[in-house]
Design a protein around this motif. Structure first.
Motif, PDB file in Angstrom:
ATOM      1  N   GLY A  60       9.451   8.628   9.493  1.00  0.00           N
ATOM      2  CA  GLY A  60      10.250   9.291  10.734  1.00  0.00           C
ATOM      3  C   GLY A  60      11.530   8.787  11.039  1.00  0.00           C
ATOM      4  O   GLY A  60      12.526   8.874  11.856  1.00  0.00           O
ATOM      5  N   THR A  61      11.672   7.471  10.692  1.00  0.00           N
ATOM      6  CA  THR A  61      12.555   6.493  10.734  1.00  0.00           C
ATOM      7  C   THR A  61      13.632   6.750   9.503  1.00  0.00           C
ATOM      8  O   THR A  61      13.308   7.210   8.686  1.00  0.00           O
ATOM      9  N   ILE A  62      14.882   6.469   9.586  1.00  0.00           N
ATOM     10  CA  ILE A  62      15.701   6.709   8.245  1.00  0.00           C
ATOM     11  C   ILE A  62      15.227   5.665   7.183  1.00  0.00           C
ATOM     12  O   ILE A  62      15.057   6.229   6.123  1.00  0.00           O
ATOM     13  N   ARG A  63      15.008   4.403   7.603  1.00  0.00           N
ATOM     14  CA  ARG A  63      14.486   3.651   6.323  1.00  0.00           C
ATOM     15  C   ARG A  63      13.173   4.079   6.081  1.00  0.00           C
ATOM     16  O   ARG A  63      12.677   4.053   4.909  1.00  0.00           O
ATOM     17  N   GLY A  64      12.307   4.334   6.857  1.00  0.00           N
ATOM     18  CA  GLY A  64      10.952   4.781   6.555  1.00  0.00           C
ATOM     19  C   GLY A  64      10.836   6.135   5.875  1.00  0.00           C
ATOM     20  O   GLY A  64       9.821   6.304   4.979  1.00  0.00           O
ATOM     21  N   ASP A  65      12.031   6.751   6.027  1.00  0.00           N
ATOM     22  CA  ASP A  65      11.994   8.168   5.306  1.00  0.00           C
ATOM     23  C   ASP A  65      12.756   8.108   3.875  1.00  0.00           C
ATOM     24  O   ASP A  65      12.544   9.096   3.013  1.00  0.00           O
ATOM     25  N   TYR A  66      13.517   7.241   3.902  1.00  0.00           N
ATOM     26  CA  TYR A  66      14.535   7.297   2.514  1.00  0.00           C
ATOM     27  C   TYR A  66      14.662   5.978   1.787  1.00  0.00           C
ATOM     28  O   TYR A  66      15.391   5.940   0.882  1.00  0.00           O
ATOM     29  N   ALA A  67      13.920   4.781   1.847  1.00  0.00           N
ATOM     30  CA  ALA A  67      14.186   3.694   1.434  1.00  0.00           C
ATOM     31  C   ALA A  67      12.885   3.089   1.058  1.00  0.00           C
ATOM     32  O   ALA A  67      11.941   3.196   1.919  1.00  0.00           O
ATOM     33  N   LEU A  68      12.717   1.921   0.327  1.00  0.00           N
ATOM     34  CA  LEU A  68      11.656   1.092  -0.210  1.00  0.00           C
ATOM     35  C   LEU A  68      12.017  -0.319  -0.007  1.00  0.00           C
ATOM     36  O   LEU A  68      10.907  -0.995   0.000  1.00  0.00           O
ATOM     37  N   ALA A  69      13.313  -0.803  -0.485  1.00  0.00           N
ATOM     38  CA  ALA A  69      13.325  -2.209  -0.559  1.00  0.00           C
ATOM     39  C   ALA A  69      14.244  -2.867   0.465  1.00  0.00           C
ATOM     40  O   ALA A  69      15.330  -2.374   0.794  1.00  0.00           O
ATOM     41  N   VAL A  70      13.910  -3.899   0.776  1.00  0.00           N
ATOM     42  CA  VAL A  70      14.664  -4.541   1.871  1.00  0.00           C
ATOM     43  C   VAL A  70      16.204  -4.684   1.677  1.00  0.00           C
ATOM     44  O   VAL A  70      17.050  -4.720   2.380  1.00  0.00           O
ATOM     45  N   GLY A  71      16.552  -5.171   0.284  1.00  0.00           N
ATOM     46  CA  GLY A  71      17.726  -5.177  -0.415  1.00  0.00           C
ATOM     47  C   GLY A  71      18.606  -3.904  -0.469  1.00  0.00           C
ATOM     48  O   GLY A  71      19.612  -3.997  -0.814  1.00  0.00           O
TER      49      GLY A  71
END
Ligand code: IDP
Ligand code: MG
Length: 152
Positions: free
Chosen positions: A103-114
């Protein structure tokens, strides 16, 4: 109401731009009720990115972070509204997308911290510094007509 003029600096990073997520990220802030007061697509010089991330200059990942941020244009924005800094960070999600809530932007569209798609100011003081750094030309002033529907 106190805090409704708070401003935060939100930036779609090169991976977010390349992946076509600019519109999605704008839409989330718009729909939440924040007011867009500045936006532009820019390829910043290296020195500007080093200044933006100056607090992290001693970290081992710093050179990689700067290289990543230089890999393409970024989409720089300023959003205004109630508790904009903290709420913006909540909407982005945790720094490491593996720990970002769905539901967050990173939580919905990303996997890696970098490769975590977006930046959001972490304090009001840093937001003001980042806004000056990224928008030295100043920002637009206007009133949002739907404001009385968003704030008491
Ligand atoms: P934030 O972006 O959530 O405020 P910061 O700790 O300020 O997180 O780090 C800035 C950026 O540096 C992160 O968004 C991420 O892109 C990158 N970064 C942070 N920690 C690491 C790491 O351990 N490895 C690689 N990149 C990192
Ligand atoms: Mg940070």
């Amino acid at each position: 109401m106190a805090g409704i003029r708070e401003r935060t600096y939100i930036m779609v990073k090169p991976d977010g731009v390349q992946r076509g997520l600019v519109g999605e990220i704008i839409a989330r802030f718009e729909k939440r009720g924040f007011k867009l007061i500045a936006a532009k697509l820019v390829s910043p010089p290296k020195g500007q990115l080093e200044q933006h991330y100056a607090d992290l200059s001693s970290k081992p990942f710093f050179p990689g972070l700067i290289k990543y941020m230089l890999s393409g244009p970024v989409f720089a924005m300023v959003w205004e509204g109630l508790d904009a800094v903290k709420t913006g960070r909540v909407m982005l999600g945790a720094t490491n997308p593996l720990q970002s809530a769905a539901g967050t932007i990173r939580g919905d569209y990303a996997l890696a911290v970098g490769r975590n798609i977006c930046h959001g100011s972490d304090t009001v003081e840093n937001a003001e510094k980042e806004i000056s750094l990224w928008f030295p030309e100043g920002i637009v002033q206007y009133s949002l007509l739907q404001e009385t529907m968003i704030f008491e």
